[in-house]
Design a protein around this motif. Structure first.
Motif, PDB file in Angstrom:
ATOM      1  N   GLU A  15       0.849  -1.203   0.000  1.00 29.13           N
ATOM      2  CA  GLU A  15       0.000   0.000   0.000  1.00 29.13           C
ATOM      3  C   GLU A  15       0.884   1.253   0.000  1.00 29.13           C
ATOM      4  O   GLU A  15       0.657   2.190  -0.763  1.00 29.13           O
ATOM      5  CB  GLU A  15      -0.937   0.013   1.198  1.00 29.13           C
ATOM      6  CG  GLU A  15      -1.833   1.242   1.227  1.00 29.13           C
ATOM      7  CD  GLU A  15      -2.750   1.289   2.436  1.00 29.13           C
ATOM      8  OE1 GLU A  15      -3.452   2.301   2.570  1.00 29.13           O
ATOM      9  OE2 GLU A  15      -2.762   0.344   3.244  1.00 29.13           O
ATOM     10  N   TRP A  16       1.901   1.273   0.868  1.00 32.56           N
ATOM     11  CA  TRP A  16       2.838   2.398   0.877  1.00 32.56           C
ATOM     12  C   TRP A  16       3.485   2.549  -0.496  1.00 32.56           C
ATOM     13  O   TRP A  16       3.624   3.640  -1.017  1.00 32.56           O
ATOM     14  CB  TRP A  16       3.903   2.205   1.940  1.00 32.56           C
ATOM     15  CG  TRP A  16       3.421   2.210   3.354  1.00 32.56           C
ATOM     16  CD1 TRP A  16       2.243   2.734   3.825  1.00 32.56           C
ATOM     17  CD2 TRP A  16       4.097   1.678   4.483  1.00 32.56           C
ATOM     18  NE1 TRP A  16       2.152   2.550   5.187  1.00 32.56           N
ATOM     19  CE2 TRP A  16       3.281   1.910   5.620  1.00 32.56           C
ATOM     20  CE3 TRP A  16       5.315   1.025   4.660  1.00 32.56           C
ATOM     21  CZ2 TRP A  16       3.653   1.504   6.890  1.00 32.56           C
ATOM     22  CZ3 TRP A  16       5.684   0.622   5.939  1.00 32.56           C
ATOM     23  CH2 TRP A  16       4.862   0.868   7.033  1.00 32.56           C
ATOM     24  N   ARG A  18       2.401   1.664  -3.442  1.00 30.98           N
ATOM     25  CA  ARG A  18       1.484   2.177  -4.477  1.00 30.98           C
ATOM     26  C   ARG A  18       1.454   3.706  -4.464  1.00 30.98           C
ATOM     27  O   ARG A  18       1.465   4.349  -5.522  1.00 30.98           O
ATOM     28  CB  ARG A  18       0.076   1.613  -4.275  1.00 30.98           C
ATOM     29  CG  ARG A  18      -0.112   0.225  -4.837  1.00 30.98           C
ATOM     30  CD  ARG A  18      -1.576  -0.185  -4.907  1.00 30.98           C
ATOM     31  NE  ARG A  18      -2.263  -0.126  -3.627  1.00 30.98           N
ATOM     32  CZ  ARG A  18      -2.243  -1.077  -2.687  1.00 30.98           C
ATOM     33  NH1 ARG A  18      -1.550  -2.169  -2.902  1.00 30.98           N
ATOM     34  NH2 ARG A  18      -2.912  -0.930  -1.570  1.00 30.98           N
ATOM     35  N   TYR A  19       1.410   4.280  -3.286  1.00 30.15           N
ATOM     36  CA  TYR A  19       1.410   5.747  -3.202  1.00 30.15           C
ATOM     37  C   TYR A  19       2.759   6.325  -3.624  1.00 30.15           C
ATOM     38  O   TYR A  19       2.816   7.393  -4.232  1.00 30.15           O
ATOM     39  CB  TYR A  19       1.032   6.208  -1.791  1.00 30.15           C
ATOM     40  CG  TYR A  19      -0.453   6.172  -1.564  1.00 30.15           C
ATOM     41  CD1 TYR A  19      -1.264   7.247  -1.943  1.00 30.15           C
ATOM     42  CD2 TYR A  19      -1.054   5.057  -1.010  1.00 30.15           C
ATOM     43  CE1 TYR A  19      -2.627   7.211  -1.759  1.00 30.15           C
ATOM     44  CE2 TYR A  19      -2.428   5.014  -0.817  1.00 30.15           C
ATOM     45  CZ  TYR A  19      -3.210   6.089  -1.199  1.00 30.15           C
ATOM     46  OH  TYR A  19      -4.574   6.050  -1.018  1.00 30.15           O
ATOM     47  N   LYS A  22       2.918   6.561  -7.363  1.00 33.08           N
ATOM     48  CA  LYS A  22       2.189   7.726  -7.873  1.00 33.08           C
ATOM     49  C   LYS A  22       3.050   8.980  -7.866  1.00 33.08           C
ATOM     50  O   LYS A  22       2.808   9.904  -8.627  1.00 33.08           O
ATOM     51  CB  LYS A  22       0.919   7.968  -7.045  1.00 33.08           C
ATOM     52  CG  LYS A  22      -0.143   6.912  -7.234  1.00 33.08           C
ATOM     53  CD  LYS A  22      -1.353   7.189  -6.359  1.00 33.08           C
ATOM     54  CE  LYS A  22      -2.391   6.103  -6.521  1.00 33.08           C
ATOM     55  NZ  LYS A  22      -3.595   6.360  -5.712  1.00 33.08           N
ATOM     56  N   LEU A  23       4.072   8.996  -6.992  1.00 35.98           N
ATOM     57  CA  LEU A  23       4.986  10.134  -6.920  1.00 35.98           C
ATOM     58  C   LEU A  23       6.248   9.901  -7.756  1.00 35.98           C
ATOM     59  O   LEU A  23       7.196  10.676  -7.681  1.00 35.98           O
ATOM     60  CB  LEU A  23       5.358  10.402  -5.457  1.00 35.98           C
ATOM     61  CG  LEU A  23       4.200  10.814  -4.553  1.00 35.98           C
ATOM     62  CD1 LEU A  23       4.654  10.905  -3.098  1.00 35.98           C
ATOM     63  CD2 LEU A  23       3.619  12.147  -5.007  1.00 35.98           C
ATOM     64  N   LYS A 107      -0.805   7.942   1.961  1.00 36.30           N
ATOM     65  CA  LYS A 107      -0.519   9.097   1.109  1.00 36.30           C
ATOM     66  C   LYS A 107       0.440  10.055   1.814  1.00 36.30           C
ATOM     67  O   LYS A 107       1.376  10.576   1.191  1.00 36.30           O
ATOM     68  CB  LYS A 107      -1.818   9.817   0.764  1.00 36.30           C
ATOM     69  CG  LYS A 107      -1.638  11.003  -0.134  1.00 36.30           C
ATOM     70  CD  LYS A 107      -2.965  11.667  -0.456  1.00 36.30           C
ATOM     71  CE  LYS A 107      -2.728  12.877  -1.337  1.00 36.30           C
ATOM     72  NZ  LYS A 107      -3.972  13.573  -1.624  1.00 36.30           N
ATOM     73  N   ASP A 108       0.239  10.287   3.110  1.00 38.22           N
ATOM     74  CA  ASP A 108       1.115  11.177   3.863  1.00 38.22           C
ATOM     75  C   ASP A 108       2.504  10.573   4.027  1.00 38.22           C
ATOM     76  O   ASP A 108       3.512  11.272   3.896  1.00 38.22           O
ATOM     77  CB  ASP A 108       0.508  11.491   5.234  1.00 38.22           C
ATOM     78  CG  ASP A 108      -0.786  12.290   5.142  1.00 38.22           C
ATOM     79  OD1 ASP A 108      -1.060  12.874   4.066  1.00 38.22           O
ATOM     80  OD2 ASP A 108      -1.530  12.318   6.139  1.00 38.22           O
ATOM     81  N   ALA A 110       3.936   8.535   2.009  1.00 39.42           N
ATOM     82  CA  ALA A 110       4.588   8.633   0.703  1.00 39.42           C
ATOM     83  C   ALA A 110       5.159  10.029   0.468  1.00 39.42           C
ATOM     84  O   ALA A 110       6.259  10.177  -0.069  1.00 39.42           O
ATOM     85  CB  ALA A 110       3.607   8.265  -0.409  1.00 39.42           C
ATOM     86  N   GLU A 111       4.446  11.056   0.881  1.00 36.99           N
ATOM     87  CA  GLU A 111       4.946  12.428   0.723  1.00 36.99           C
ATOM     88  C   GLU A 111       6.205  12.660   1.569  1.00 36.99           C
ATOM     89  O   GLU A 111       7.148  13.313   1.121  1.00 36.99           O
ATOM     90  CB  GLU A 111       3.865  13.440   1.106  1.00 36.99           C
ATOM     91  CG  GLU A 111       2.715  13.506   0.137  1.00 36.99           C
ATOM     92  CD  GLU A 111       3.060  14.126  -1.210  1.00 36.99           C
ATOM     93  OE1 GLU A 111       4.119  14.772  -1.355  1.00 36.99           O
ATOM     94  OE2 GLU A 111       2.261  13.961  -2.140  1.00 36.99           O
TER      95      GLU A 111
END
Length: 132
Positions: A15-16, A18-19, A22-23, A107-108, A110-111
């Motif tokens: 899951e981590w 996948r995000y 996206k980046l 999502k956070d 990943a950022e």
């Protein structure tokens, strides 16, 4: 950006990942400490996402090996315990850059990982070489 995710729960690790994809990051998942050791010895990473409470290995030993083999790789520790919640992880691991809760939205996370990936010295050097 190359990211190593060291997480015993493959659903959470993917899951981590996948995000991160996206980046624009590439990631590989190491479900055990042994897998992480092999990957750190074989490939270069900009960031290592490392679950502090890792089944089948010592997270601090993995961070130490990463610092020795890949000193420019930043480590983002993730945990669901209160161990090191006083910030002492930064005294125990020279390459620790962040310490976040496992329940942080993917999502956070990943950022945060992306931030430390693009600011790693190794990644910046590779970008500079590509510009020439």
């Amino acid at each position: 950006m190359q990211v190593l995710i060291v997480e015993s729960n493959p659903l959470l690790g993917n899951e981590w990942g996948r995000y991160l994809k996206k980046l624009g990051a590439d990631f590989v998942l190491a479900p055990t400490g042994d897998d992480a050791f092999r990957l750190i010895n074989a490939r270069s990473f900009d960031v290592i996402v490392l679950n502090l409470v890792l089944g089948g290995g010592s997270a601090l030993a993995i961070a130490d090996l990463a610092f020795f083999r890949q000193p420019d790789a930043n480590v983002v520790f993730v945990t669901d315990t209160t161990v090191f919640s006083d910030g002492s992880i930064f005294r125990h691991s020279a390459n620790a850059r962040a310490f976040i809760e496992a329940r942080t939205p993917a999502k956070d996370l990943a950022e945060i990982v992306h931030h430390y990936g693009v600011t790693s010295r190794g990644h910046v050097a590779r970008q500079d070489q590509m510009a020439d």
